[in-house]
Design a protein around this motif. Structure first.
Motif, PDB file in Angstrom:
ATOM      1  N   THR A  23      14.737 -54.345  -1.709  1.00 15.21           N
ATOM      2  CA  THR A  23      16.300 -55.034  -1.441  1.00 15.21           C
ATOM      3  C   THR A  23      17.007 -54.133  -1.924  1.00 15.21           C
ATOM      4  OG1 THR A  23      15.181 -56.115  -3.450  1.00 15.21           O
ATOM      5  CG2 THR A  23      15.057 -57.168  -1.532  1.00 15.21           C
ATOM      6  N   THR A  24      16.750 -53.297  -3.198  1.00 11.40           N
ATOM      7  CA  THR A  24      17.737 -52.402  -3.661  1.00 11.40           C
ATOM      8  C   THR A  24      16.879 -51.205  -3.527  1.00 11.40           C
ATOM      9  OG1 THR A  24      17.520 -54.053  -5.764  1.00 11.40           O
ATOM     10  CG2 THR A  24      17.753 -52.061  -6.157  1.00 11.40           C
TER      11      THR A  24
ATOM     12  N   PRO B 201      12.254 -53.470 -11.199  1.00 11.19           N
ATOM     13  CA  PRO B 201      12.802 -54.298 -12.243  1.00 11.19           C
ATOM     14  C   PRO B 201      14.380 -54.301 -12.104  1.00 11.19           C
ATOM     15  CG  PRO B 201      10.967 -52.906 -13.245  1.00 11.19           C
ATOM     16  CD  PRO B 201      12.043 -52.054 -11.511  1.00 11.19           C
ATOM     17  N   VAL B 202      14.848 -55.933 -12.826  1.00  9.40           N
ATOM     18  CA  VAL B 202      16.154 -55.896 -12.377  1.00  9.40           C
ATOM     19  C   VAL B 202      17.463 -54.515 -13.950  1.00  9.40           C
ATOM     20  CG1 VAL B 202      18.059 -57.196 -13.007  1.00  9.40           C
ATOM     21  CG2 VAL B 202      15.736 -58.379 -11.911  1.00  9.40           C
ATOM     22  N   GLY B 203      18.323 -54.291 -13.166  1.00  8.64           N
ATOM     23  CA  GLY B 203      18.988 -53.569 -14.300  1.00  8.64           C
ATOM     24  C   GLY B 203      18.258 -51.957 -14.353  1.00  8.64           C
ATOM     25  N   LEU B 204      17.102 -51.658 -13.956  1.00  6.32           N
ATOM     26  CA  LEU B 204      16.548 -50.086 -13.801  1.00  6.32           C
ATOM     27  C   LEU B 204      17.630 -49.252 -13.567  1.00  6.32           C
ATOM     28  CD1 LEU B 204      14.074 -48.970 -14.088  1.00  6.32           C
ATOM     29  CD2 LEU B 204      13.428 -48.291 -11.844  1.00  6.32           C
ATOM     30  N   THR B 205      18.476 -49.388 -11.534  1.00  4.99           N
ATOM     31  CA  THR B 205      18.880 -48.803 -11.991  1.00  4.99           C
ATOM     32  C   THR B 205      20.441 -48.495 -12.298  1.00  4.99           C
ATOM     33  OG1 THR B 205      20.328 -50.062  -9.842  1.00  4.99           O
ATOM     34  CG2 THR B 205      18.491 -48.718  -9.368  1.00  4.99           C
ATOM     35  N   SER B 206      20.930 -49.322 -13.506  1.00  2.32           N
ATOM     36  CA  SER B 206      22.051 -49.527 -14.092  1.00  2.32           C
ATOM     37  C   SER B 206      21.533 -48.596 -15.380  1.00  2.32           C
ATOM     38  CB  SER B 206      23.059 -50.325 -14.322  1.00  2.32           C
ATOM     39  OG  SER B 206      21.614 -51.288 -14.431  1.00  2.32           O
ATOM     40  N   ALA B 207      20.070 -48.433 -16.104  1.00  2.00           N
ATOM     41  CA  ALA B 207      19.879 -47.911 -17.278  1.00  2.00           C
ATOM     42  C   ALA B 207      20.233 -46.603 -17.368  1.00  2.00           C
ATOM     43  CB  ALA B 207      18.664 -48.241 -17.492  1.00  2.00           C
TER      44      ALA B 207
ATOM     45  N   SER C  67       6.790 -48.562 -15.210  1.00  2.24           N
ATOM     46  CA  SER C  67       6.107 -48.167 -15.633  1.00  2.24           C
ATOM     47  C   SER C  67       4.517 -48.435 -14.543  1.00  2.24           C
ATOM     48  CB  SER C  67       5.061 -49.088 -16.740  1.00  2.24           C
ATOM     49  OG  SER C  67       6.043 -48.253 -18.201  1.00  2.24           O
ATOM     50  N   ALA C  68       4.292 -49.910 -13.747  1.00  2.00           N
ATOM     51  CA  ALA C  68       3.598 -49.982 -13.048  1.00  2.00           C
ATOM     52  C   ALA C  68       3.634 -49.824 -11.741  1.00  2.00           C
ATOM     53  CB  ALA C  68       4.585 -52.235 -12.718  1.00  2.00           C
ATOM     54  N   PRO C  69       2.835 -49.401 -11.117  1.00  2.00           N
ATOM     55  CA  PRO C  69       2.708 -48.963  -9.727  1.00  2.00           C
ATOM     56  C   PRO C  69       3.701 -50.121  -8.743  1.00  2.00           C
ATOM     57  CG  PRO C  69       0.387 -49.710 -10.333  1.00  2.00           C
ATOM     58  CD  PRO C  69       1.828 -50.151 -11.422  1.00  2.00           C
ATOM     59  N   THR C  70       4.312 -48.615  -7.892  1.00  2.00           N
ATOM     60  CA  THR C  70       5.846 -50.053  -7.420  1.00  2.00           C
ATOM     61  C   THR C  70       5.540 -48.670  -6.186  1.00  2.00           C
ATOM     62  OG1 THR C  70       7.009 -50.302  -9.036  1.00  2.00           O
ATOM     63  CG2 THR C  70       7.850 -50.518  -7.102  1.00  2.00           C
TER      64      THR C  70
END
Length: 251
Positions: A87-88, A39-45, A51-54
Motif C-alpha cells: 500500500t505504501t 509504520p505510518v509516517g516512516l517515509t517522511s521522517a 525495527s520489526a521484520p517487514t
C-alpha cells in the motif's frame, strides 16, 4: 476440475506454504488497503528506524553509479531501490559495501525482501546485510513486462555503444581533434590595397629601431646617439610623408 480450481483458491493456512505463496504474489493486489506493514509516517521522517521484520516488494532497482541510459555497464554498483509493502512505497539504499546477497540490479520487480533493524534517513531505508535478506520470488505479470523492458534497454545500450542513433546513422559522439591556434599576422607597413611601402621595404623602420637598440646595448659612445636618432627620425618622417602623399593621390 471444479474441485481443483476451488482448492487453488482456498486459503493457505500452513505458515511455510503461506510464505512460499506470498513470494509469487503481487503485494499490491493481496494486501488490503491500509494493511501495509510499514509504520505510518516512516517515509517522511528525517531520522527513524524500522525495527520489526517487514516484508517488502521490489518495484525498481537503479544503479546510481551509472547514467540511466547505460545501467548495464560493468563496474561498481550503488543500488537505489523503490520498495512497497503493498500500500505504501518507500525508497531504500544498499549502504552495505558488500551489497545484499542475492539482490542484483537485474532482480525483477515483484522480488521480496525481508527488512529489520534498518536505519531510516530522510525517509530512505539504509539496507545492510545484518538487517536485510533477499527472498526472491517471481510475479508472472511483472516478470513479463520487466523482460520486455530489459530487452529494449539492452538493444538501446548496444546501439549507444556502437555510436549509432535510432535513425541508423552513426553519431559524432567524439569531439574534433585539438589543433594548436596559429594566428595570422599581417606584415608591418603593408597597406590594405596591397601596395608596398614607399621605401620598398615594409620592415625598414623596424629594422632601424632594432639596429639602434643593438648599438646602444653594445656600448656606443654617447655623441653618436644623437646622430643615430636624427637619422632614424628623418627616415620615419620621409616614410610618413610618402604615405600621406599616396593616400591623397588615391582619394
Amino acid at each position: 476440475e471444479e474441485r481443483a480450481a476451488a482448492e487453488s483458491h482456498a486459503p493457505v493456512t500452513d505458515r511455510a506454504a503461506l510464505e512460499l505463496w506470498l513470494l509469487d504474489q503481487d503485494l499490491r493486489k493481496v494486501v488490503p488497503s491500509g494493511g501495509g506493514a510499514l509504520p505510518v509516517g516512516l517515509t517522511s521522517a528525517a531520522s527513524s528506524s524500522l525495527s520489526a521484520p517487514t516484508l517488502l516488494q521490489l518495484v525498481q532497482a537503479v544503479n546510481t553509479n551509472q547514467p540511466a541510459a547505460r545501467q548495464s555497464i560493468a563496474g561498481p554498483q550503488l543500488l537505489y531501490l523503490t520498495l512497497t509493502d503493498g500500500t505504501t512505497k518507500c525508497n531504500a539504499l544498499v549502504s552495505d559495501p558488500n551489497g545484499i546477497a542475492g539482490l542484483k540490479l537485474k532482480s525483477p520487480p515483484g522480488s521480496k525482501l525481508l527488512v529489520w533493524n534498518a536505519q531510516v534517513w530522510r525517509g530512505c531505508l539504509m539496507l545492510e546485510q545484518a538487517g536485510c535478506k533477499f527472498l526472491g520470488g517471481s510475479v508472472p505479470t511483472l516478470l513479463a513486462s520487466f523482460s520486455d523492458r530489459e530487452k529494449r534497454t539492452e538493444e538501446r545500450e548496444i546501439a549507444l555503444a556502437a555510436g549509432i542513433s535510432q535513425t541508423g546513422h552513426r553519431k559524432a559522439d567524439k569531439p574534433p581533434p585539438f589543433e594548436t591556434f596559429k594566428p595570422q599576422c599581417k606584415p608591418t607597413g603593408t597597406h590594405q590595397s596591397g601596395a608596398s611601402s614607399p621605401s620598398g621595404n615594409a620592415s625598414e623602420p623596424t629594422e632601424k629601431i632594432l639596429e639602434t637598440w643593438k648599438q646602444l646595448n653594445q656600448g656606443e659612445e654617447s655623441q653618436k646617439l644623437g646622430a643615430l636618432l636624427r637619422n632614424l627620425t628623418l627616415s620615419l618622417s620621409g616614410a610618413l610623408e610618402c604615405t600621406l602623399e599616396d593616400s591623397d593621390g588615391q582619394a
